[in-house]
Write a protein that holds these residues in place. Structure first.
Motif, PDB file in Angstrom:
ATOM      1  N   VAL A  62       0.836  -1.205   0.000  1.00 54.29           N
ATOM      2  CA  VAL A  62       0.000   0.000   0.000  1.00 54.29           C
ATOM      3  C   VAL A  62       0.876   1.261   0.000  1.00 54.29           C
ATOM      4  CG1 VAL A  62      -1.709   1.310   1.316  1.00 54.29           C
ATOM      5  CG2 VAL A  62      -1.990  -1.152   1.025  1.00 54.29           C
ATOM      6  N   GLU A  63       1.940   1.260   0.819  1.00 54.26           N
ATOM      7  CA  GLU A  63       2.831   2.432   0.853  1.00 54.26           C
ATOM      8  C   GLU A  63       3.444   2.687  -0.531  1.00 54.26           C
ATOM      9  OE1 GLU A  63       2.226   0.090   3.086  1.00 54.26           O
ATOM     10  OE2 GLU A  63       3.876   0.042   4.523  1.00 54.26           O
ATOM     11  N   VAL A  64       3.859   1.629  -1.186  1.00 55.81           N
ATOM     12  CA  VAL A  64       4.481   1.778  -2.504  1.00 55.81           C
ATOM     13  C   VAL A  64       3.470   2.348  -3.503  1.00 55.81           C
ATOM     14  CG1 VAL A  64       5.447   0.473  -4.454  1.00 55.81           C
ATOM     15  CG2 VAL A  64       6.234   0.008  -2.114  1.00 55.81           C
ATOM     16  N   LEU A  65       2.260   1.816  -3.469  1.00 51.85           N
ATOM     17  CA  LEU A  65       1.231   2.303  -4.395  1.00 51.85           C
ATOM     18  C   LEU A  65       0.882   3.763  -4.095  1.00 51.85           C
ATOM     19  CD1 LEU A  65      -1.043  -0.857  -4.517  1.00 51.85           C
ATOM     20  CD2 LEU A  65       0.149   0.163  -6.453  1.00 51.85           C
ATOM     21  N   GLN A  66       0.824   4.095  -2.804  1.00 49.72           N
ATOM     22  CA  GLN A  66       0.518   5.490  -2.456  1.00 49.72           C
ATOM     23  C   GLN A  66       1.596   6.422  -2.990  1.00 49.72           C
ATOM     24  OE1 GLN A  66      -0.197   4.825   1.662  1.00 49.72           O
ATOM     25  NE2 GLN A  66      -2.425   5.032   1.435  1.00 49.72           N
ATOM     26  N   ALA A  67       2.860   6.012  -2.860  1.00 46.49           N
ATOM     27  CA  ALA A  67       3.958   6.849  -3.372  1.00 46.49           C
ATOM     28  C   ALA A  67       3.824   7.040  -4.887  1.00 46.49           C
ATOM     29  CB  ALA A  67       5.301   6.204  -3.025  1.00 46.49           C
ATOM     30  N   LEU A  68       3.435   5.986  -5.571  1.00 46.22           N
ATOM     31  CA  LEU A  68       3.262   6.082  -7.027  1.00 46.22           C
ATOM     32  C   LEU A  68       2.128   7.044  -7.375  1.00 46.22           C
ATOM     33  CD1 LEU A  68       3.776   2.334  -7.946  1.00 46.22           C
ATOM     34  CD2 LEU A  68       4.993   4.221  -9.062  1.00 46.22           C
ATOM     35  N   VAL A  69       1.005   6.887  -6.681  1.00 47.38           N
ATOM     36  CA  VAL A  69      -0.151   7.728  -6.987  1.00 47.38           C
ATOM     37  C   VAL A  69       0.177   9.194  -6.676  1.00 47.38           C
ATOM     38  CG1 VAL A  69      -2.560   8.217  -6.375  1.00 47.38           C
ATOM     39  CG2 VAL A  69      -1.817   5.862  -6.718  1.00 47.38           C
ATOM     40  N   GLU A  70       0.899   9.423  -5.555  1.00 44.12           N
ATOM     41  CA  GLU A  70       1.294  10.804  -5.217  1.00 44.12           C
ATOM     42  C   GLU A  70       2.206  11.396  -6.281  1.00 44.12           C
ATOM     43  OE1 GLU A  70       2.875  10.694  -1.225  1.00 44.12           O
ATOM     44  OE2 GLU A  70       0.886  10.071  -0.498  1.00 44.12           O
ATOM     45  N   ALA A  71       2.958  10.544  -6.953  1.00 46.89           N
ATOM     46  CA  ALA A  71       3.834  11.023  -8.035  1.00 46.89           C
ATOM     47  C   ALA A  71       3.074  11.141  -9.355  1.00 46.89           C
ATOM     48  CB  ALA A  71       5.026  10.072  -8.181  1.00 46.89           C
ATOM     49  N   GLY A  72       1.750  10.995  -9.282  1.00 51.31           N
ATOM     50  CA  GLY A  72       0.932  11.165 -10.490  1.00 51.31           C
ATOM     51  C   GLY A  72       0.884   9.920 -11.358  1.00 51.31           C
ATOM     52  N   ARG A  73       1.276   8.793 -10.804  1.00 53.24           N
ATOM     53  CA  ARG A  73       1.293   7.549 -11.587  1.00 53.24           C
ATOM     54  C   ARG A  73       0.080   6.717 -11.189  1.00 53.24           C
ATOM     55  NH1 ARG A  73       5.051   8.599 -15.293  1.00 53.24           N
ATOM     56  NH2 ARG A  73       4.932   6.380 -15.786  1.00 53.24           N
ATOM     57  N   THR A  74      -0.945   6.673 -12.039  1.00 55.76           N
ATOM     58  CA  THR A  74      -2.193   6.031 -11.632  1.00 55.76           C
ATOM     59  C   THR A  74      -2.501   4.737 -12.391  1.00 55.76           C
ATOM     60  OG1 THR A  74      -3.222   7.592 -13.118  1.00 55.76           O
ATOM     61  CG2 THR A  74      -3.365   8.081 -10.762  1.00 55.76           C
ATOM     62  N   GLY A  75      -1.831   4.516 -13.525  1.00 56.61           N
ATOM     63  CA  GLY A  75      -2.091   3.261 -14.233  1.00 56.61           C
ATOM     64  C   GLY A  75      -2.132   3.433 -15.729  1.00 56.61           C
ATOM     65  N   ARG A  76      -2.432   2.360 -16.374  1.00 60.96           N
ATOM     66  CA  ARG A  76      -2.370   2.312 -17.823  1.00 60.96           C
ATOM     67  C   ARG A  76      -3.389   3.228 -18.504  1.00 60.96           C
ATOM     68  NH1 ARG A  76      -2.103  -2.951 -21.534  1.00 60.96           N
ATOM     69  NH2 ARG A  76      -2.795  -1.971 -23.423  1.00 60.96           N
ATOM     70  N   ARG A  77      -4.596   3.303 -17.912  1.00 69.55           N
ATOM     71  CA  ARG A  77      -5.647   4.090 -18.547  1.00 69.55           C
ATOM     72  C   ARG A  77      -5.216   5.554 -18.704  1.00 69.55           C
ATOM     73  NH1 ARG A  77     -11.480   3.366 -16.154  1.00 69.55           N
ATOM     74  NH2 ARG A  77     -10.581   4.670 -14.539  1.00 69.55           N
ATOM     75  N   ASP A  78      -4.420   6.047 -17.737  1.00 74.30           N
ATOM     76  CA  ASP A  78      -3.949   7.436 -17.811  1.00 74.30           C
ATOM     77  C   ASP A  78      -2.586   7.535 -18.498  1.00 74.30           C
ATOM     78  OD1 ASP A  78      -6.247   8.129 -16.401  1.00 74.30           O
ATOM     79  OD2 ASP A  78      -5.270   7.680 -14.496  1.00 74.30           O
ATOM     80  N   GLY A  79      -2.113   6.419 -19.037  1.00 78.02           N
ATOM     81  CA  GLY A  79      -0.848   6.436 -19.785  1.00 78.02           C
ATOM     82  C   GLY A  79       0.378   6.552 -18.891  1.00 78.02           C
ATOM     83  N   ALA A  80       0.209   6.514 -17.578  1.00 75.36           N
ATOM     84  CA  ALA A  80       1.341   6.669 -16.660  1.00 75.36           C
ATOM     85  C   ALA A  80       1.081   5.878 -15.390  1.00 75.36           C
ATOM     86  CB  ALA A  80       1.544   8.145 -16.313  1.00 75.36           C
ATOM     87  N   GLY A  81       1.758   4.765 -15.261  1.00 70.71           N
ATOM     88  CA  GLY A  81       1.617   3.962 -14.041  1.00 70.71           C
ATOM     89  C   GLY A  81       2.993   3.519 -13.600  1.00 70.71           C
ATOM     90  N   ILE A  82       3.129   2.255 -13.280  1.00 74.41           N
ATOM     91  CA  ILE A  82       4.448   1.706 -12.980  1.00 74.41           C
ATOM     92  C   ILE A  82       5.292   1.809 -14.248  1.00 74.41           C
ATOM     93  CG2 ILE A  82       5.658  -0.398 -12.285  1.00 74.41           C
ATOM     94  CD1 ILE A  82       2.979  -1.165 -10.816  1.00 74.41           C
ATOM     95  N   TYR A  83       4.629   1.644 -15.363  1.00 71.19           N
ATOM     96  CA  TYR A  83       5.261   1.831 -16.673  1.00 71.19           C
ATOM     97  C   TYR A  83       4.771   3.127 -17.304  1.00 71.19           C
ATOM     98  CZ  TYR A  83       6.561  -3.154 -16.656  1.00 71.19           C
ATOM     99  OH  TYR A  83       7.107  -4.373 -16.364  1.00 71.19           O
ATOM    100  N   ASP A  84       5.524   3.585 -18.312  1.00 74.68           N
ATOM    101  CA  ASP A  84       4.995   4.544 -19.270  1.00 74.68           C
ATOM    102  C   ASP A  84       4.356   3.733 -20.385  1.00 74.68           C
ATOM    103  OD1 ASP A  84       5.405   7.112 -18.344  1.00 74.68           O
ATOM    104  OD2 ASP A  84       7.489   7.212 -19.065  1.00 74.68           O
ATOM    105  N   TYR A  85       3.556   4.400 -21.227  1.00 76.19           N
ATOM    106  CA  TYR A  85       2.909   3.666 -22.311  1.00 76.19           C
ATOM    107  C   TYR A  85       3.162   4.334 -23.648  1.00 76.19           C
ATOM    108  CZ  TYR A  85       1.161   0.561 -18.893  1.00 76.19           C
ATOM    109  OH  TYR A  85       1.131  -0.379 -17.909  1.00 76.19           O
ATOM    110  N   ALA A  86       3.665   3.551 -24.597  1.00 77.68           N
ATOM    111  CA  ALA A  86       3.864   4.050 -25.953  1.00 77.68           C
ATOM    112  C   ALA A  86       2.961   3.236 -26.855  1.00 77.68           C
ATOM    113  CB  ALA A  86       5.328   3.880 -26.370  1.00 77.68           C
TER     114      ALA A  86
END
Ligand code: NAD
Length: 697
Positions: A557-581
C-alpha cells in the motif's frame, strides 16, 4: 463381447472397433491386443485383399488411456506401454496389404497415430483430428512425431504437434492428413474403394527413402515461439521440437526409438503428472461434481441482473446466450442505454471472432430487456447483483432485488471484497443469498468463485450451481472470508511485486521473472491495468484485518501510495508503474528515483520464490481457515482465475512439485530475510515433516 469385430465385403476385411459399454474407443491394453489379433488374422487370410479400420462409436478413437499413463513412474514402464502398439503399427505398415482408416467424428492423440500407420485415410465430413498430447505435458509415443512430418511436411506438423489444436476434415484434407473427405453415410464405401486402390507401402518405407535435413530456420522460429509461450514447467513443446528435428535426420526405425525415449521421459515428468491431474480436475469442476446431492434440480428460465457495467453487462450477455430471458436493471435511463450499447458491442465482438453467427447474436440480444426499476420480476428465477463496490449501494439494491424475484430463487452478488454474510443481512431471506464472483471478460472467462455465507442454504448453493452450469461456467465453492480465496491470493502475489518494487527491483525484472515462470502477464503490468488507486482500495480492504500474517513486512500500500502521489495512476492514464507508448508498456525513468535500490541486485530465483511462494502460502492459510475445501479446488481456481501456470498443476500442486520439505525450508529463509509473511503455516510444516503431498500423484 468383442471389442473389434470383423466383417468382410468383397475381399476387404472391415475391422470395426466398438468398445462395449464405453462412450468412446480408447487404446486400452485389451483393445490393442484384440486389434492386433484381428489384424494378424486378416493379414494371414488369403481371401483378404485389403483392410479397413473403422469405429462403431460416434467418434473414431479418442486416444490412449490417461489413467494408465498417470500411474507410470518408471521410464522403462512407459516404454513398455508403447512398445506393443509400436510393433502392431509396423506390422500394419509392412504386412503387405493396404490398410485404410475410416475416420468418423473425433480422432485424438493415439487415434490419429493409428490412422497415420494406415496406408490411406478417409474422413467423414464431421471428423475432427488432433494431437493434444502437448497440452497434457506429453508427446505422441506411437510414432506420431515421426510419421506426421514425413506425411504432411514439417511446418504443418509442427503446428499440429506443438499447438495441440484439432483440425476439421476440410483442413485435414488440405494439409494432406487425410486423402478424401466424404459424407458420413458414404464413409465405409469410400474406405473400401480406397483400400482397393492403395499400395501397401508407406512413404518412409519406400525403396530409397532417405532421412531429410530439417529446415533450420523453421525450427529456429518454432523454438522462439515455444520460448515465448512456455513457462519453466512446460517442457513438452521443446521436447517435441527436439525429437522431430533429430528424428528427421535418422532412418525411420531409429527415429521411432528417439521418440520412444523422449516420450518415456515426459510420461514420468512432474509436468505431465500435473497437467493430467489438472485435466481430470477441470473436467470434474466443469461437470460440477461437487453439487450438493439430494437437492432437486432447479430449472431456470429467467434471471435479473442489476448493474449493466463491465461485469453486469457480461453476465447479462452470457445468461442470454445460454437461453435465459434476462432483465437488466440500471440506475437510470442513461446508464441503461450505455449498458445495453456495451452489451451489443460484446455481441459484435463475438461475431467478429467467429464465435457466434449474426442471427444467433440477434437472438441473444432480443432476450435481454432493460428497465430502471424492480417491477414485473415476480416470476424471475434468480437475481445477480453487479453494481458498484459500495456497501450502501449494494444494500439498497439487495433489499429490492430479493423482495422482487420468485421466493426461494437465489440472489447472488458479484462483489470482489465485501463479506457475503454481511450483505446477506440486506436480503429479506438471508438463506437465498450467495456470492458469485465472476471474472472478466465474463463471456470468455470460465471461473466463478461461489461464496457461501454463514446462512446460505444448501438449496441456494445447488440452485446457483444449476444456474452456473447453464451458463457453462466452471465454479469452485469457497467459504466467506476477507478476499474470499482468489482476491486474497492474487493480492498476496501482486502485493509482493509492489514490495519488491519498493526495494528498488525494476518492474521489467519482476515482470520478466513472472512471465518466464509461466504467468501470462507480469504483476506490474497487471497492476497498471487494474489501476493503482483502485488497487490501494483492494489491498486496504483485503489487509484491513491487521492480524493477517500476509501483512508482515508487506509494503504494497505504501508503494502504491507513493506512485499515486507522483501522479502515476495506471495504464488508462498512460502513466503507471510503466509509461505507455501506443498502449504498450515501456519502462518509466522515474521509478529508480522513487524507489532506490537497496543493496545488491536481486537474483531472478529470489524474486521468483517471493512472487510464487507468497501465493502458495496464502492459499494454505485460506485452507487452514476453512475457506477452501480441498487442494483440487485451490488448483482449479488458480489456473482459471489468475492463470497460474498449468505445468505446475496449480498453486498447491506447485508445492508438491518443489517438495514440501524443500518448500518449507525456502520459506524459512525468505521469512528470515524479508518478514513474517513467508512463515510456513503449521499444516505445511507437518506435511513437510512426513514428506507428504497435497495430491497423491
Ligand atoms: P462498473 O462500474 O463497470 O459497473 C457498475 C454499474 O452499476 C454501473 O453501470 C452503474 O450505473 C450501476 N449501478 C450503480 N448503482 C446502481 C443501482 N443502484 N442500481 C442499478 N445499477 C447501479 O463496475 P464493475 O467493474 O462491473 O463491477 C461491478 C461489481 O463486480 C463490483 O462489485 C465489483 O467489485 C465486482 N467485480 C468486478 C470485477 C472487474 O474486473 N471489474 C471482477 C469481479 C468482480
Amino acid at each position: 463381447m468383442p471389442i473389434v469385430a470383423r466383417n468382410d465385403r468383397d475381399g476387404i476385411a472391415v475391422l470395426t472397433w466398438d468398445q462395449p459399454g464405453a462412450p468412446v474407443n480408447t487404446k486400452t491394453r485389451a483393445a490393442q491386443e484384440e486389434l492386433a489379433q484381428q489384424l494378424e488374422a486378416a493379414l494371414a487370410d488369403d481371401i483378404v485383399l485389403g483392410i479397413v479400420l473403422a469405429s462403431g462409436k460416434r467418434g473414431f478413437v479418442a486416444g490412449g488411456d490417461l489413467r494408465d499413463l498417470q500411474r507410470v513412474t518408471d521410464p522403462a514402464e512407459a516404454t513398455a506401454l508403447v512398445e506393443a502398439v509400436r510393433a502392431v503399427m509396423r506390422r500394419m505398415e509392412k504386412g503387405g496389404k493396404p490398410i485404410v482408416a475410416a475416420i468418423n467424428g473425433a480422432a485424438m492423440g493415439g487415434g490419429v497415430e493409428l490412422a497415420l500407420a494406415c496406408h490411406a485415410r478417409v474422413a467423414a465430413s464431421d471428423a475432427l483430428l488432433g494431437l493434444p498430447e502437448v497440452t497434457l505435458g506429453l508427446m505422441p509415443g506411437a510414432g506420431g512425431t515421426q510419421r506426421l512430418p514425413r506425411l504432411i511436411g514439417v511446418g504443418p506438423a509442427l503446428d499440429l504437434l506443438t499447438g495441440g489444436k484439432p483440425v476439421d476434415a476440410v483442413a485435414a484434407l488440405e494439409m494432406g492428413l487425410v486423402d478424401r473427405v466424404v459424407p458420413r453415410d458414404d464413409l465405409l464405401d469410400a474406405a473400401i474403394a480406397l483400400a482397393r486402390a492403395t499400395r501397401p507401402v508407406q512413404p518412409w518405407d519406400r525403396v530409397g527413402a532417405k532421412p531429410q535435413a530439417a529446415d533450420a530456420a523453421l525450427f529456429a522460429k518454432a523454438r522462439a515461439q515455444c520460448a515465448r509461450r512456455s513457462g519453466i514447467a512446460d517442457i513438452a513443446e521443446a521436447a517435441i521440437l527436439d525429437v522431430i528435428e533429430t528424428g528427421l535426420a535418422q532412418p525411420f526405425e531409429a527415429a521411432l526409438e528417439t521418440e520412444r525415449r523422449a516420450f518415456a521421459g515426459l510420461v514420468v515428468s512432474a509436468t505431465a503428472k500435473n497437467r493430467i491431474r489438472l485435466h481430470f480436475a477441470l473436467n470434474d469442476a466443469r461437470a460440477i461434481k461437487g453439487r450438493p446431492q439430494g437437492e432437486p434440480p432447479y430449472h431456470l428460465r429467467s434471471v435479473a441482473v442489476v448493474g449493466g457495467g463491465t461485469m453486469g453487462g457480461g453476465i447479462a450477455f452470457t445468461a442470454a446466450a445460454a437461453g435465459l430471458a434476462v432483465t437488466l436493471i440500471e440506475v437510470g435511463d442513461e446508464a441503461l442505454a450505455r449498458g445495453l450499447a456495451a452489451i451489443a458491442k460484446t455481441g459484435e465482438r463475438q461475431v467478429k471472432a467467429g464465435r457466434m453467427t449474426p442471427a444467433d447474436r440477434d437472438a441473444v440480444l432480443a432476450r435481454i430487456k432493460g428497465q430502471t426499476g424492480y417491477a414485473g420480476l415476480a416470476e424471475v428465477d434468480a437475481g445477480i447483483e453487479a453494481v458498484v463496490e459500495v456497501e450502501a449501494v449494494k444494500a439498497a439494491v439487495l433489499r429490492q432485488l430479493s423482495a422482487a424475484i420468485r421466493p426461494g430463487g437465489p440472489v447472488a452478488s458479484n462483489t470482489s471484497t465485501l463479506p457475503i454474510t454481511t450483505l446477506a443481512g440486506y436480503c429479506a431471506d438471508p438463506e437465498v443469498f450467495i456470492g458469485a464472483h465472476f471474472f472478466g471478460p465474463v463471456e470468455r472467462m470460465p471461473l466463478v468463485e461461489v461464496i457461501c455465507g454463514a446462512r446460505t442454504s444448501e438449496a441456494t448453493l445447488a440452485r446457483t450451481l444449476d444456474l452456473l452450469k447453464l451458463l457453462r461456467k466452471t465454479p469452485i465453492v469457497v467459504q466467506d472470508g476477507l478476499g474470499f480465496y482468489t482476491s486474497r491470493v492474487v493480492a498476496s502475489y501482486t502485493g509482493e511485486a509492489m514490495t519488491l518494487l519498493g526495494e528498488g527491483v525494476s518492474a521489467g525484472q519482476i515482470d520478466r521473472v513472472a512471465t518466464e515462470f509461466g504467468m501470462v502477464i507480469g504483476p506490474c503490468a497487471m497492476n497498471d491495468m487494474t489501476g493503482l488507486p483502485l488497487l490501494i482500495d483492494i489491498f486496504s480492504s483485503v489487509r484491513s484485518d491487521d492480524t493477517r500474517v500476509s501483512n508482515r513486512g508487506n509494503r504494497a500500500v505504501e508503494v502504491l501510495q507513493a506512485l499515486v502521489e507522483a501522479g502515476r495512476t495506471g495504464r488508462r492514464d498512460g502513466a503507471g508503474i510503466y509509461d505507455y507508448a501506443e498502449g504498450k508498456p515501456v519502462s518509466w525513468g522515474g521509478l529508480a528515483a522513487l524507489f532506490p535500490r537497496q543493496g545488491a541486485a536481486m537474483p531472478d530465483a529470489e524474486i521468483r520464490k517471493r512472487l510464487m511462494h507468497a501465493q502458495a502460502l496464502e492459499t494454505v492459510r485460506a485452507m487452514e481457515e476453512g475457506i477452501l475445501a480441498n487442494a483440487t479446488d485451490a488448483d482449479v481456481g488458480s489456473v482459471l482465475g489468475w492463470m497460474f501456470p498449468r505445468g505446475f498443476g496449480g498453486v498447491l500442486s506447485y508445492v508438491d512439485t518443489i517438495g514440501a520439505r524443500r518448500f518449507v525450508a525456502e520459506c524459512d529463509a525468505l521469512a528470515a530475510a524479508y518478514g513474517g509473511r513467508f512463515e510456513a503455516p503449521q499444516s505445511l510444516r507437518d506435511m513437510a515433516a512426513r514428506d507428504g503431498r497435497f495430491h497423491a500423484l
